[in-house]
Design a protein around this motif. Structure first.
Motif, PDB file in Angstrom:
ATOM      1  N   SER A  77      21.474  71.222  36.471  1.00 51.85           N
ATOM      2  CA  SER A  77      22.477  71.999  37.214  1.00 51.85           C
ATOM      3  C   SER A  77      22.155  72.059  38.703  1.00 51.85           C
ATOM      4  N   PRO A  78      20.947  72.472  39.111  1.00 52.01           N
ATOM      5  CA  PRO A  78      20.651  72.435  40.555  1.00 52.01           C
ATOM      6  C   PRO A  78      20.658  71.030  41.119  1.00 52.01           C
ATOM      7  N   SER A  79      20.308  70.031  40.304  1.00 50.61           N
ATOM      8  CA  SER A  79      20.351  68.647  40.774  1.00 50.61           C
ATOM      9  C   SER A  79      21.783  68.223  41.089  1.00 50.61           C
ATOM     10  N   PHE A  80      22.705  68.588  40.200  1.00 51.17           N
ATOM     11  CA  PHE A  80      24.115  68.260  40.424  1.00 51.17           C
ATOM     12  C   PHE A  80      24.647  68.942  41.669  1.00 51.17           C
ATOM     13  N   PHE A  81      24.361  70.226  41.815  1.00 51.50           N
ATOM     14  CA  PHE A  81      24.870  70.962  42.967  1.00 51.50           C
ATOM     15  C   PHE A  81      24.231  70.478  44.265  1.00 51.50           C
ATOM     16  N   ALA A  82      22.955  70.085  44.219  1.00 54.24           N
ATOM     17  CA  ALA A  82      22.304  69.567  45.425  1.00 54.24           C
ATOM     18  C   ALA A  82      22.986  68.274  45.872  1.00 54.24           C
ATOM     19  N   SER A  83      23.287  67.398  44.919  1.00 55.55           N
ATOM     20  CA  SER A  83      23.974  66.142  45.255  1.00 55.55           C
ATOM     21  C   SER A  83      25.365  66.412  45.802  1.00 55.55           C
ATOM     22  N   THR A  84      26.074  67.349  45.176  1.00 58.03           N
ATOM     23  CA  THR A  84      27.415  67.699  45.647  1.00 58.03           C
ATOM     24  C   THR A  84      27.370  68.306  47.039  1.00 58.03           C
ATOM     25  N   THR A  85      26.346  69.121  47.292  1.00 58.57           N
ATOM     26  CA  THR A  85      26.214  69.764  48.595  1.00 58.57           C
ATOM     27  C   THR A  85      25.996  68.745  49.700  1.00 58.57           C
ATOM     28  N   MET A 142      15.071  72.969  41.749  1.00 56.31           N
ATOM     29  CA  MET A 142      14.682  71.775  40.996  1.00 56.31           C
ATOM     30  C   MET A 142      13.161  71.663  40.907  1.00 56.31           C
ATOM     31  N   ARG A 143      12.482  71.870  42.018  1.00 54.64           N
ATOM     32  CA  ARG A 143      11.025  71.783  42.026  1.00 54.64           C
ATOM     33  C   ARG A 143      10.394  72.861  41.151  1.00 54.64           C
ATOM     34  N   GLN A 144      10.966  74.060  41.170  1.00 50.15           N
ATOM     35  CA  GLN A 144      10.418  75.136  40.356  1.00 50.15           C
ATOM     36  C   GLN A 144      10.575  74.842  38.868  1.00 50.15           C
ATOM     37  N   TYR A 145      11.689  74.228  38.486  1.00 47.42           N
ATOM     38  CA  TYR A 145      11.833  73.815  37.087  1.00 47.42           C
ATOM     39  C   TYR A 145      10.785  72.758  36.735  1.00 47.42           C
ATOM     40  N   THR A 146      10.461  71.893  37.697  1.00 47.73           N
ATOM     41  CA  THR A 146       9.402  70.903  37.474  1.00 47.73           C
ATOM     42  C   THR A 146       8.066  71.596  37.239  1.00 47.73           C
ATOM     43  N   PHE A 147       7.783  72.628  38.032  1.00 50.04           N
ATOM     44  CA  PHE A 147       6.546  73.379  37.844  1.00 50.04           C
ATOM     45  C   PHE A 147       6.525  74.057  36.474  1.00 50.04           C
ATOM     46  N   GLY A 148       7.678  74.560  36.045  1.00 53.37           N
ATOM     47  CA  GLY A 148       7.762  75.168  34.719  1.00 53.37           C
ATOM     48  C   GLY A 148       7.490  74.156  33.624  1.00 53.37           C
ATOM     49  N   ALA A 149       8.004  72.933  33.805  1.00 56.95           N
ATOM     50  CA  ALA A 149       7.745  71.874  32.826  1.00 56.95           C
ATOM     51  C   ALA A 149       6.260  71.537  32.780  1.00 56.95           C
ATOM     52  N   LEU A 150       5.598  71.551  33.936  1.00 53.98           N
ATOM     53  CA  LEU A 150       4.159  71.286  33.966  1.00 53.98           C
ATOM     54  C   LEU A 150       3.386  72.370  33.219  1.00 53.98           C
ATOM     55  N   LEU A 151       3.766  73.630  33.417  1.00 50.55           N
ATOM     56  CA  LEU A 151       3.105  74.707  32.686  1.00 50.55           C
ATOM     57  C   LEU A 151       3.303  74.566  31.186  1.00 50.55           C
ATOM     58  N   LEU A 152       4.499  74.167  30.800  1.00 54.44           N
ATOM     59  CA  LEU A 152       4.780  73.985  29.381  1.00 54.44           C
ATOM     60  C   LEU A 152       3.961  72.833  28.804  1.00 54.44           C
ATOM     61  N   ALA A 153       3.863  71.743  29.573  1.00 59.22           N
ATOM     62  CA  ALA A 153       3.093  70.597  29.096  1.00 59.22           C
ATOM     63  C   ALA A 153       1.600  70.908  29.015  1.00 59.22           C
ATOM     64  N   ALA A 154       1.122  71.786  29.896  1.00 59.54           N
ATOM     65  CA  ALA A 154      -0.305  72.128  29.914  1.00 59.54           C
ATOM     66  C   ALA A 154      -0.655  73.272  28.969  1.00 59.54           C
ATOM     67  N   ALA A 155       0.315  73.808  28.267  1.00 57.86           N
ATOM     68  CA  ALA A 155       0.062  74.937  27.370  1.00 57.86           C
ATOM     69  C   ALA A 155      -0.854  74.511  26.224  1.00 57.86           C
TER      70      ALA A 155
END
Length: 235
Positions: A77-85, A142-155
């Protein structure tokens, strides 16, 4: 002092008033929403509790492919809106390059205020500033979701939480907060889009600008604090 007077003379006082209402209402509502959420349920606060519960549930799952897929879908969602912006910003810059023709076109719109090229450019610059702000908020989300994915992967694995005495609550608080920050940042970008519609009303008149700003703030309030979705999330 003379420079300040020249700047103030660029616009009539009612336009400066409309600008003050616009920025004051935007910043004021952002502060109000954060403060009110501490004592009254809001959509963002309610969904943040769900995010924490989600991250707590992941600590019990041996396989977390589903959770990774959810974070990936949320980041689209933020990726789509960033591209549209970016496309919107490009279009506004193009309009700035043809201000004379654009001004003539706006003058043909019924009820639109007759403005000089300079005032027209200032209105386009305001829209540019709003969408540039939105772009930065979307990309940071978008970057914060990436950080969340990293935390999930490192769990740790589900068994490790019990065998090693690790705290599921601590992980849920940390990962849930990270994903919640991404959602809050995305919400800031969406709020900028709403305020951009209020800024468009400035092309008609400063009074329409003020009314549009107050109307957008009211819509934001009702959706965040008095919507049916909030009732469902709070039940």
């Amino acid at each position: 002092m003379n420079t300040l007077l020249k700047v103030l003379e660029l616009l009539p006082w009612v336009d400066w008033l409309a600008l003050a209402v616009f920025f004051g209402a935007w910043a004021g509502y952002a502060w109000f929403a954060r403060d009110r959420a501490l004592t009254r349920p809001s959509i963002l606060a309610s969904t943040n509790r769900v995010r924490r519960q989600w991250m707590l549930q992941t600590t019990y799952r041996p396989v977390r492919v589903f959770d990774g897929t959810v974070i990936q879908n949320l980041s689209t969602s933020p990726s789509f809106f960033a591209s549209t912006t970016v496309l919107i910003i490009g279009g506004l810059l193009a309009v700035l390059g043809t201000s004379d023709k654009a001004t003539e076109l706006v003058r043909e719109i019924p009820f639109a205020a007759a403005n000089s090229v300079l005032i027209f450019d200032l209105k386009i610059i305001l829209l540019l500033a709003v969408f540039v702000y939105a772009f930065f908020r979307f990309t940071w989300s978008m970057r914060q979701y990436t950080f969340g994915a990293l935390l999930l992967a490192a769990a740790p694995e589900a068994e490790q939480f019990e065998s090693q005495g690790l705290s599921r609550e601590a992980f849920a608080n940390k990962a849930g907060r990270m994903v919640g920050l991404a959602a809050e940042t995305f919400n800031d970008g969406l709020r900028a889009y709403y305020m951009a519609f209020a800024a468009v009303s400035w092309f008609f008149s400063p009074v329409a600008f003020i009314v549009g700003t107050l109307g957008v703030v009211y819509i934001l309030y009702t959706r965040e604090f008095r919507s049916e979705v909030l009732d469902i999330l709070s039940s």
